[in-house]
Structure formats: structure tokens, C-alpha cells
Motif scaffolding. Sequence first.
Motif, PDB file in Angstrom:
ATOM      1  N   THR A 198      31.760  25.362  27.299  1.00  0.00           N
ATOM      2  CA  THR A 198      31.962  26.155  28.510  1.00  0.00           C
ATOM      3  C   THR A 198      31.240  27.491  28.421  1.00  0.00           C
ATOM      4  OG1 THR A 198      34.061  26.954  27.590  1.00  0.00           O
ATOM      5  CG2 THR A 198      34.157  25.066  29.063  1.00  0.00           C
ATOM      6  N   ASP A 199      31.163  28.067  27.232  1.00  0.00           N
ATOM      7  CA  ASP A 199      30.408  29.310  27.069  1.00  0.00           C
ATOM      8  C   ASP A 199      28.912  29.068  27.263  1.00  0.00           C
ATOM      9  OD1 ASP A 199      32.694  30.763  26.582  1.00  0.00           O
ATOM     10  OD2 ASP A 199      32.585  30.541  24.413  1.00  0.00           O
ATOM     11  N   SER A 230      39.800  32.900  31.389  1.00  0.00           N
ATOM     12  CA  SER A 230      39.288  31.972  32.389  1.00  0.00           C
ATOM     13  C   SER A 230      37.879  32.420  32.749  1.00  0.00           C
ATOM     14  CB  SER A 230      40.187  31.958  33.637  1.00  0.00           C
ATOM     15  OG  SER A 230      40.156  33.228  34.275  1.00  0.00           O
ATOM     16  N   ASN A 231      37.093  31.500  33.277  1.00  0.00           N
ATOM     17  CA  ASN A 231      35.743  31.826  33.730  1.00  0.00           C
ATOM     18  C   ASN A 231      35.788  32.105  35.226  1.00  0.00           C
ATOM     19  OD1 ASN A 231      34.325  31.476  31.226  1.00  0.00           O
ATOM     20  ND2 ASN A 231      34.533  29.274  31.481  1.00  0.00           N
ATOM     21  N   PRO A 253      36.697  25.292  32.640  1.00  0.00           N
ATOM     22  CA  PRO A 253      37.860  25.935  32.018  1.00  0.00           C
ATOM     23  C   PRO A 253      37.519  26.452  30.623  1.00  0.00           C
ATOM     24  CG  PRO A 253      38.058  23.563  31.857  1.00  0.00           C
ATOM     25  CD  PRO A 253      36.814  23.824  32.663  1.00  0.00           C
ATOM     26  N   VAL A 254      38.221  27.486  30.234  1.00  0.00           N
ATOM     27  CA  VAL A 254      38.026  28.058  28.903  1.00  0.00           C
ATOM     28  C   VAL A 254      38.892  27.303  27.904  1.00  0.00           C
ATOM     29  CG1 VAL A 254      38.418  30.096  27.467  1.00  0.00           C
ATOM     30  CG2 VAL A 254      37.382  30.338  29.728  1.00  0.00           C
ATOM     31  N   SER A 255      38.282  26.892  26.797  1.00  0.00           N
ATOM     32  CA  SER A 255      39.019  26.271  25.701  1.00  0.00           C
ATOM     33  C   SER A 255      39.003  27.246  24.526  1.00  0.00           C
ATOM     34  CB  SER A 255      38.386  24.930  25.302  1.00  0.00           C
ATOM     35  OG  SER A 255      39.003  24.415  24.142  1.00  0.00           O
ATOM     36  N   LEU A 256      40.113  27.917  24.316  1.00  0.00           N
ATOM     37  CA  LEU A 256      40.178  28.878  23.213  1.00  0.00           C
ATOM     38  C   LEU A 256      40.026  28.177  21.869  1.00  0.00           C
ATOM     39  CD1 LEU A 256      43.077  31.208  24.446  1.00  0.00           C
ATOM     40  CD2 LEU A 256      40.619  31.553  24.633  1.00  0.00           C
ATOM     41  N   ARG A 257      40.524  26.943  21.779  1.00  0.00           N
ATOM     42  CA  ARG A 257      40.390  26.199  20.534  1.00  0.00           C
ATOM     43  C   ARG A 257      38.928  25.902  20.230  1.00  0.00           C
ATOM     44  NH1 ARG A 257      42.980  20.198  19.339  1.00  0.00           N
ATOM     45  NH2 ARG A 257      42.223  19.994  17.190  1.00  0.00           N
TER      46      ARG A 257
END
Length: 238
Positions: A188-189, A109-110, A126-130
Motif C-alpha cells: 500500500t505504501d 489510513s491513506n 487500506p493501511v496494513s501496519l503489520r
Amino acid sequence: MTTPDHPSPASPPPVSAAKDRIYRSPLGLAGGVLLLLVVLWLGFDALVKGHGRTPWLALAGMILIVPLVIAFTLRPAVFAGEDRLRVRNPFRVVTLPWGEVAALRSGYSNEVVAKTGTKYQLWAIPVSLRARKKAARRQQRAAADAARGVTPGGGSSALGPGGSGLGGFGLGGFGLRVPDTGPTRADTDKAMDELRELLERQGETEPAQGEVTVRWAYEVAAPAVAGAVLLAILLAVG
């Protein structure tokens, strides 16, 4: 000294403060609108066509569910200004002057970490791992292409398999590989990178000093609590 024949030059207009950068989740907004439409459609249908306690239960359910949907989908936002970071989460608003921000962390999470050690999650980013994995694969592929001398347009500087010669078996049999023009870093990054740049640039400035403030969102919590109480009373009465 100025004279009537030589008036002083007009002072320049004040420079307006830069607008805040606003970060929100497009998927969260879309999902929130869809959920609201479904809840309102079912709720009003029960209010109009229901019998007995059904309209009252539908009303209590809407009073409970609608604020929660808004809180977790439409409400979250991050406002990044020149002097401070304002984080609007589902049930509270946290304002952090840049001088009080210790770090911005990204993991599963950020979150923003104040100098007191308190952590605040950034619900709007939100963090999207995909998406992060896809961007990492594109970055690795771009680095491998650069090492092999493949041009950005998808061709190659050499003949043969995978290149532009007769031995290639790519797009249309002419050895042209379809270029992957997707981002090499998750959105998001990128947003977190921009926030870190602001922190690095503004953290030591005088206007960016102050205290961290936290305000609870009673305008969201109060209707949800009222709906929960009304629903509990209706269910208890039977």
C-alpha cells in the motif's frame, strides 16, 4: 503545394490516452466474495426451507446485507489517470483533477487532501501496519547486511561465524544464511508512492485542472435502505 503526383503524407494516428492505473484491495475482494457466498447460501436456504415469516425475513436481510457487503469489499477502487484521480468509496465516487490535489497522506489510513482542505479516505488502499512493520524490519536487516559486507545471496565476504568459513553455523552448518527476499516496503505504501509521483508530474499540467466532483452511489444505498425498511416492518408487525 501538393500535386496529384506528390500526395501529402498521411497524418499520424491520434495517440490514445493511457489507461488508468487501478488499485484495489486483494484481501477485500477475497473477503467480499466469501461473505457473499455465505449470505446467499444461508438466505436461499431460508427462502426454500423456511416457514411462516422466515422466507420474508431472509429476503429482507439479503436485500439489506448484500449491497453493504458489495459496497465495503468489492466496490472500493482507486483509478489514477494522467489527468485526474477517481476514488470509488463505498457510498460515493470522488473525482479530483490532479491540479486540485494538495497532498496524499499516509498514516493509520491513506487519504487524498484537496486544495480546499477536504479529505477523502482511500478505501481501496487500506493501511496494513503489520505489513509496514515487516517491510521496515527487512529494510533495516538489508542495511545491516550491507554494512557488514553480506552479499545479497545470503553469504558473507568474510570467513568465520555467520560467513562461509568453517566456524559458521548457518544453513546446513556451512555458514550460509537464508536470504530474506521479501519486499522492503509495504504494497500500500508503494501504491501511495506511485500516486505521489503522478501528482508531482501531472499536477501543474493544463489538462489536469478542473473542479472536484462528488457523486453519491444511490445504486448501493437505495437497495440497502429498502431492505432495512422491509426488515423493520416485518419485525414491527411480528
